[in-house]
Design a protein around this motif. Structure first.
Motif, PDB file in Angstrom:
ATOM      1  N   VAL A  92      23.997  47.114  26.520  1.00 18.24           N
ATOM      2  CA  VAL A  92      24.850  46.150  27.220  1.00 18.24           C
ATOM      3  C   VAL A  92      26.017  46.871  27.896  1.00 18.24           C
ATOM      4  CG1 VAL A  92      26.429  44.204  26.899  1.00 18.24           C
ATOM      5  CG2 VAL A  92      24.198  44.188  25.788  1.00 18.24           C
ATOM      6  N   GLY A  93      26.648  47.809  27.191  1.00 14.11           N
ATOM      7  CA  GLY A  93      27.733  48.570  27.805  1.00 14.11           C
ATOM      8  C   GLY A  93      27.275  49.365  29.009  1.00 14.11           C
ATOM      9  N   ALA A  94      26.103  49.988  28.903  1.00 13.92           N
ATOM     10  CA  ALA A  94      25.561  50.735  30.041  1.00 13.92           C
ATOM     11  C   ALA A  94      25.295  49.813  31.220  1.00 13.92           C
ATOM     12  CB  ALA A  94      24.283  51.457  29.618  1.00 13.92           C
ATOM     13  N   ALA A  95      24.722  48.639  30.955  1.00 12.17           N
ATOM     14  CA  ALA A  95      24.418  47.691  32.030  1.00 12.17           C
ATOM     15  C   ALA A  95      25.683  47.224  32.728  1.00 12.17           C
ATOM     16  CB  ALA A  95      23.648  46.504  31.460  1.00 12.17           C
ATOM     17  N   LEU A  96      26.712  46.882  31.969  1.00 14.72           N
ATOM     18  CA  LEU A  96      27.949  46.395  32.575  1.00 14.72           C
ATOM     19  C   LEU A  96      28.666  47.508  33.328  1.00 14.72           C
ATOM     20  CD1 LEU A  96      29.276  44.123  29.681  1.00 14.72           C
ATOM     21  CD2 LEU A  96      28.169  43.410  31.803  1.00 14.72           C
ATOM     22  N   GLY A  97      28.634  48.737  32.806  1.00 16.97           N
ATOM     23  CA  GLY A  97      29.270  49.843  33.502  1.00 16.97           C
ATOM     24  C   GLY A  97      28.637  50.116  34.859  1.00 16.97           C
ATOM     25  N   VAL A  98      27.302  50.168  34.890  1.00 18.08           N
ATOM     26  CA  VAL A  98      26.605  50.417  36.154  1.00 18.08           C
ATOM     27  C   VAL A  98      26.773  49.240  37.107  1.00 18.08           C
ATOM     28  CG1 VAL A  98      24.347  50.820  37.197  1.00 18.08           C
ATOM     29  CG2 VAL A  98      24.961  51.974  35.086  1.00 18.08           C
ATOM     30  N   SER A  99      26.703  48.020  36.581  1.00 15.70           N
ATOM     31  CA  SER A  99      26.875  46.842  37.427  1.00 15.70           C
ATOM     32  C   SER A  99      28.241  46.843  38.101  1.00 15.70           C
ATOM     33  CB  SER A  99      26.702  45.570  36.579  1.00 15.70           C
ATOM     34  OG  SER A  99      26.895  44.410  37.352  1.00 15.70           O
ATOM     35  N   GLY A 100      29.290  47.166  37.350  1.00 14.65           N
ATOM     36  CA  GLY A 100      30.620  47.228  37.944  1.00 14.65           C
ATOM     37  C   GLY A 100      30.743  48.315  38.993  1.00 14.65           C
ATOM     38  N   ALA A 101      30.166  49.491  38.728  1.00 14.69           N
ATOM     39  CA  ALA A 101      30.225  50.583  39.699  1.00 14.69           C
ATOM     40  C   ALA A 101      29.529  50.214  41.002  1.00 14.69           C
ATOM     41  CB  ALA A 101      29.599  51.842  39.097  1.00 14.69           C
ATOM     42  N   VAL A 102      28.382  49.546  40.888  1.00 16.80           N
ATOM     43  CA  VAL A 102      27.645  49.140  42.098  1.00 16.80           C
ATOM     44  C   VAL A 102      28.418  48.080  42.867  1.00 16.80           C
ATOM     45  CG1 VAL A 102      25.552  48.001  42.915  1.00 16.80           C
ATOM     46  CG2 VAL A 102      25.406  49.782  41.173  1.00 16.80           C
ATOM     47  N   MET A 103      28.986  47.110  42.159  1.00 24.17           N
ATOM     48  CA  MET A 103      29.739  46.064  42.849  1.00 24.17           C
ATOM     49  C   MET A 103      30.956  46.633  43.561  1.00 24.17           C
ATOM     50  SD  MET A 103      29.518  42.792  40.275  1.00 24.17           S
ATOM     51  CE  MET A 103      27.906  42.116  39.828  1.00 24.17           C
ATOM     52  N   GLN A 104      31.630  47.594  42.945  1.00 30.04           N
ATOM     53  CA  GLN A 104      32.748  48.235  43.624  1.00 30.04           C
ATOM     54  C   GLN A 104      32.279  49.040  44.828  1.00 30.04           C
ATOM     55  OE1 GLN A 104      34.962  50.501  40.716  1.00 30.04           O
ATOM     56  NE2 GLN A 104      35.365  48.702  39.438  1.00 30.04           N
ATOM     57  N   GLY A 105      31.092  49.631  44.718  1.00 25.24           N
ATOM     58  CA  GLY A 105      30.573  50.426  45.824  1.00 25.24           C
ATOM     59  C   GLY A 105      30.132  49.586  47.009  1.00 25.24           C
ATOM     60  N   ALA A 278      24.235  39.086  25.236  1.00 25.66           N
ATOM     61  CA  ALA A 278      25.446  39.366  24.458  1.00 25.66           C
ATOM     62  C   ALA A 278      26.596  38.429  24.763  1.00 25.66           C
ATOM     63  CB  ALA A 278      25.892  40.813  24.697  1.00 25.66           C
ATOM     64  N   GLY A 279      26.424  37.517  25.721  1.00 21.79           N
ATOM     65  CA  GLY A 279      27.533  36.660  26.100  1.00 21.79           C
ATOM     66  C   GLY A 279      28.392  37.310  27.170  1.00 21.79           C
ATOM     67  N   PRO A 280      29.333  36.556  27.724  1.00 22.02           N
ATOM     68  CA  PRO A 280      30.192  37.104  28.783  1.00 22.02           C
ATOM     69  C   PRO A 280      31.227  38.074  28.227  1.00 22.02           C
ATOM     70  CG  PRO A 280      30.829  34.841  28.274  1.00 22.02           C
ATOM     71  CD  PRO A 280      29.598  35.126  27.465  1.00 22.02           C
ATOM     72  N   ILE A 281      31.116  39.336  28.585  1.00 24.90           N
ATOM     73  CA  ILE A 281      32.034  40.386  28.143  1.00 24.90           C
ATOM     74  C   ILE A 281      32.773  40.902  29.373  1.00 24.90           C
ATOM     75  CG2 ILE A 281      32.228  42.664  27.084  1.00 24.90           C
ATOM     76  CD1 ILE A 281      29.718  42.023  25.485  1.00 24.90           C
ATOM     77  N   ALA A 282      34.096  40.809  29.334  1.00 21.00           N
ATOM     78  CA  ALA A 282      34.905  41.127  30.508  1.00 21.00           C
ATOM     79  C   ALA A 282      35.398  42.560  30.474  1.00 21.00           C
ATOM     80  CB  ALA A 282      36.094  40.163  30.591  1.00 21.00           C
ATOM     81  N   PHE A 283      35.763  43.052  31.660  1.00 23.60           N
ATOM     82  CA  PHE A 283      36.533  44.280  31.895  1.00 23.60           C
ATOM     83  C   PHE A 283      35.747  45.576  31.731  1.00 23.60           C
ATOM     84  CE2 PHE A 283      40.094  41.352  30.874  1.00 23.60           C
ATOM     85  CZ  PHE A 283      40.746  41.451  32.074  1.00 23.60           C
ATOM     86  N   VAL A 284      34.583  45.576  31.080  1.00 24.12           N
ATOM     87  CA  VAL A 284      33.832  46.831  30.972  1.00 24.12           C
ATOM     88  C   VAL A 284      33.425  47.315  32.361  1.00 24.12           C
ATOM     89  CG1 VAL A 284      31.755  47.930  30.054  1.00 24.12           C
ATOM     90  CG2 VAL A 284      33.030  46.297  28.652  1.00 24.12           C
ATOM     91  N   GLY A 285      32.931  46.390  33.190  1.00 25.04           N
ATOM     92  CA  GLY A 285      32.517  46.759  34.534  1.00 25.04           C
ATOM     93  C   GLY A 285      33.663  47.143  35.443  1.00 25.04           C
ATOM     94  N   LEU A 286      34.889  46.834  35.061  1.00 24.85           N
ATOM     95  CA  LEU A 286      36.054  47.231  35.846  1.00 24.85           C
ATOM     96  C   LEU A 286      36.593  48.575  35.407  1.00 24.85           C
ATOM     97  CD1 LEU A 286      38.322  46.429  37.918  1.00 24.85           C
ATOM     98  CD2 LEU A 286      39.548  45.481  35.955  1.00 24.85           C
ATOM     99  N   VAL A 287      36.721  48.762  34.102  1.00 20.74           N
ATOM    100  CA  VAL A 287      37.373  49.950  33.565  1.00 20.74           C
ATOM    101  C   VAL A 287      36.490  51.190  33.706  1.00 20.74           C
ATOM    102  CG1 VAL A 287      38.273  51.005  31.459  1.00 20.74           C
ATOM    103  CG2 VAL A 287      38.770  48.603  31.970  1.00 20.74           C
ATOM    104  N   VAL A 288      35.210  51.057  33.342  1.00 25.22           N
ATOM    105  CA  VAL A 288      34.324  52.220  33.268  1.00 25.22           C
ATOM    106  C   VAL A 288      34.176  52.938  34.613  1.00 25.22           C
ATOM    107  CG1 VAL A 288      31.932  52.927  32.872  1.00 25.22           C
ATOM    108  CG2 VAL A 288      33.094  51.450  31.218  1.00 25.22           C
ATOM    109  N   PRO A 289      33.891  52.253  35.732  1.00 30.02           N
ATOM    110  CA  PRO A 289      33.745  52.985  36.996  1.00 30.02           C
ATOM    111  C   PRO A 289      35.008  53.732  37.403  1.00 30.02           C
ATOM    112  CG  PRO A 289      32.810  50.785  37.185  1.00 30.02           C
ATOM    113  CD  PRO A 289      33.550  50.820  35.897  1.00 30.02           C
ATOM    114  N   HIS A 290      36.192  53.161  37.125  1.00 29.06           N
ATOM    115  CA  HIS A 290      37.429  53.854  37.486  1.00 29.06           C
ATOM    116  C   HIS A 290      37.609  55.114  36.648  1.00 29.06           C
ATOM    117  CE1 HIS A 290      39.398  51.256  40.459  1.00 29.06           C
ATOM    118  NE2 HIS A 290      38.789  50.258  39.842  1.00 29.06           N
ATOM    119  N   LEU A 291      37.313  55.040  35.367  1.00 29.57           N
ATOM    120  CA  LEU A 291      37.402  56.236  34.539  1.00 29.57           C
ATOM    121  C   LEU A 291      36.433  57.309  35.020  1.00 29.57           C
ATOM    122  CD1 LEU A 291      37.635  54.668  30.955  1.00 29.57           C
ATOM    123  CD2 LEU A 291      39.491  55.635  32.325  1.00 29.57           C
ATOM    124  N   CYS A 292      35.219  56.907  35.320  1.00 28.95           N
ATOM    125  CA  CYS A 292      34.211  57.874  35.768  1.00 28.95           C
ATOM    126  C   CYS A 292      34.560  58.439  37.137  1.00 28.95           C
ATOM    127  CB  CYS A 292      32.836  57.209  35.801  1.00 28.95           C
ATOM    128  SG  CYS A 292      32.186  56.764  34.178  1.00 28.95           S
TER     129      CYS A 292
END
Length: 357
Positions: A92-105, A278-292
């Motif tokens: 789930v963390g991997a999915a949200l991280g990649v999803s956020g990075a793609v949406m920002q891109g 896993a339910g709606p989990i916020a901020f993982v897709g925002l934080v992870v791409p910026h850190l990476c």
């Protein structure tokens, strides 16, 4: 004071010298090793820590007992329960991280993530509507409904953000996503308030967590996540071109609309599947791409795989923190990520002022 390119730093045409490229590659590979090590440490901690603490040295032995099917004591039973939970937190963390990075891109919006753009609330609205009006009762039935809801929400937000002059600017997308998220959340409340039976079923899922993990759930969601990952990774080179601007990308031969639509579809599948399980989990897709992006640079061929690793490590670590801060009780991982993500979100807003990437 301007930066001067010396022979040691760059060639005459401005491109980096081979030595500089090798040093940059070595540094990047070092950070890859660090990220993988952090993920491995998070996995060990997830299996070892909880209401009952297992010594890290005993984790491997207990795992062997679980895999071998031998009878064990309380510690082996704890490990057997924590392994699927750890796996679910990772995927789930991997999915949200990649999803956020793609949406920002694809939006070139540094504030884009599945929650802020309304995609996660759209998936949640679809799931609660399915529970209330169609009798959905299992994560397997949530999957298609959540993905459909996430897709419709993404199309709606992008359409609203594209209205008027200038098309879909980062500011208009952020405003459209925030307004849509508020509207979807209000609709969820309107559906739940008169339906106590649905509220009881939905409230634990709504917080977001991985406590009810099982191998069956992971197997159900895994094909959707694999497809989403592959689609997003296939679009990495195209997103690199789009980062230069749509006109430049088109001049380089990139089919901008197709790349944006396909990459967005992959992100929606990842977000919808992760939300369903896993339910709606916020901020993982925002934080992870910026850190990476700070560590691995802007190249999506590196950014997306590392967002996968760092996202898995972050959500696994958040789940561990939730288990130990209120022991023997637990704090759901969605609450922990909100505590982590809210300050980071404020920092990003102050730093970027909603400008394009």
């Amino acid at each position: 004071m301007t930066d001067v390119l010396t022979p040691e730093r760059a060639r005459a045409d401005g491109s980096p010298r081979p030595g500089a490229r090798r040093r940059a590659s070595a540094t990047r590979l070092l950070w890859v090793v660090v990220a993988v090590a952090l993920l491995a440490a998070a996995v060990v901690a997830s299996i070892a820590l909880g209401a009952r603490v297992i010594a890290p040295a005993d984790v491997l032995e207990e795992l062997r007992g679980v895999l071998g099917g031998t009878e064990g004591g309380i510690e082996q039973a704890a490990v057997e329960k924590r392994v699927p939970r750890t796996l679910l937190a990772m995927v789930v963390g991997a999915a949200l991280g990649v999803s956020g990075a793609v949406m920002q891109g694809v939006t070139r919006n540094p504030l884009a993530d599945p929650w802020i753009l309304g995609v996660t609330p759209g998936a949640s609205l679809a799931v609660v509507s399915g529970i209330a009006f169609f009798g959905l009762a299992s994560p397997a039935s949530y999957l298609w409904v959540a993905i459909a809801g996430a897709g419709l929400a993404a199309v709606f937000v992008y359409s609203v953000g594209s209205l008027g002059r200038g098309g879909a600017t980062p500011l208009k997308l952020a405003l459209a996503g925030a307004a849509s998220s508020a509207a979807f959340t209000s609709l969820i409340s309107a559906i739940l308030l008169p339906r106590i039976d649905v509220m009881n079923q939905f409230r634990f899922w709504q917080i977001g967590g991985v406590g009810g993990a099982s191998y069956a759930k992971i197997v159900q969601v895994l094909p959707f996540l694999v497809v989403g990952f592959l689609v997003c990774l296939a679009c990495a080179r195209g997103m690199n071109s789009m980062a230069l601007g749509d006109d430049v990308a088109a001049g380089l031969g990139e089919r901008v609309a197709v790349t944006r639509a396909v990459a967005g579809l992959g992100a929606v599948v990842l977000c919808g599947a992760a939300t369903a399980i896993a339910g709606p989990i916020a901020f993982v897709g925002l934080v992870v791409p910026h850190l990476c992006r700070l560590v691995y640079g802007l190249d999506h061929r590196w950014l997306l795989p590392m967002s996968m690793v760092v996202g898995a490590a972050l959500l696994t670590t958040a789940d561990v923190v939730g288990r130990i801060v209120a022991r023997p009780a637990e704090v759901d991982v969605g609450i922990i990520t909100a505590f982590i993500g809210a300050p980071v979100f404020i920092w990003i807003v102050r730093r970027t002022k909603v400008r394009a990437l």
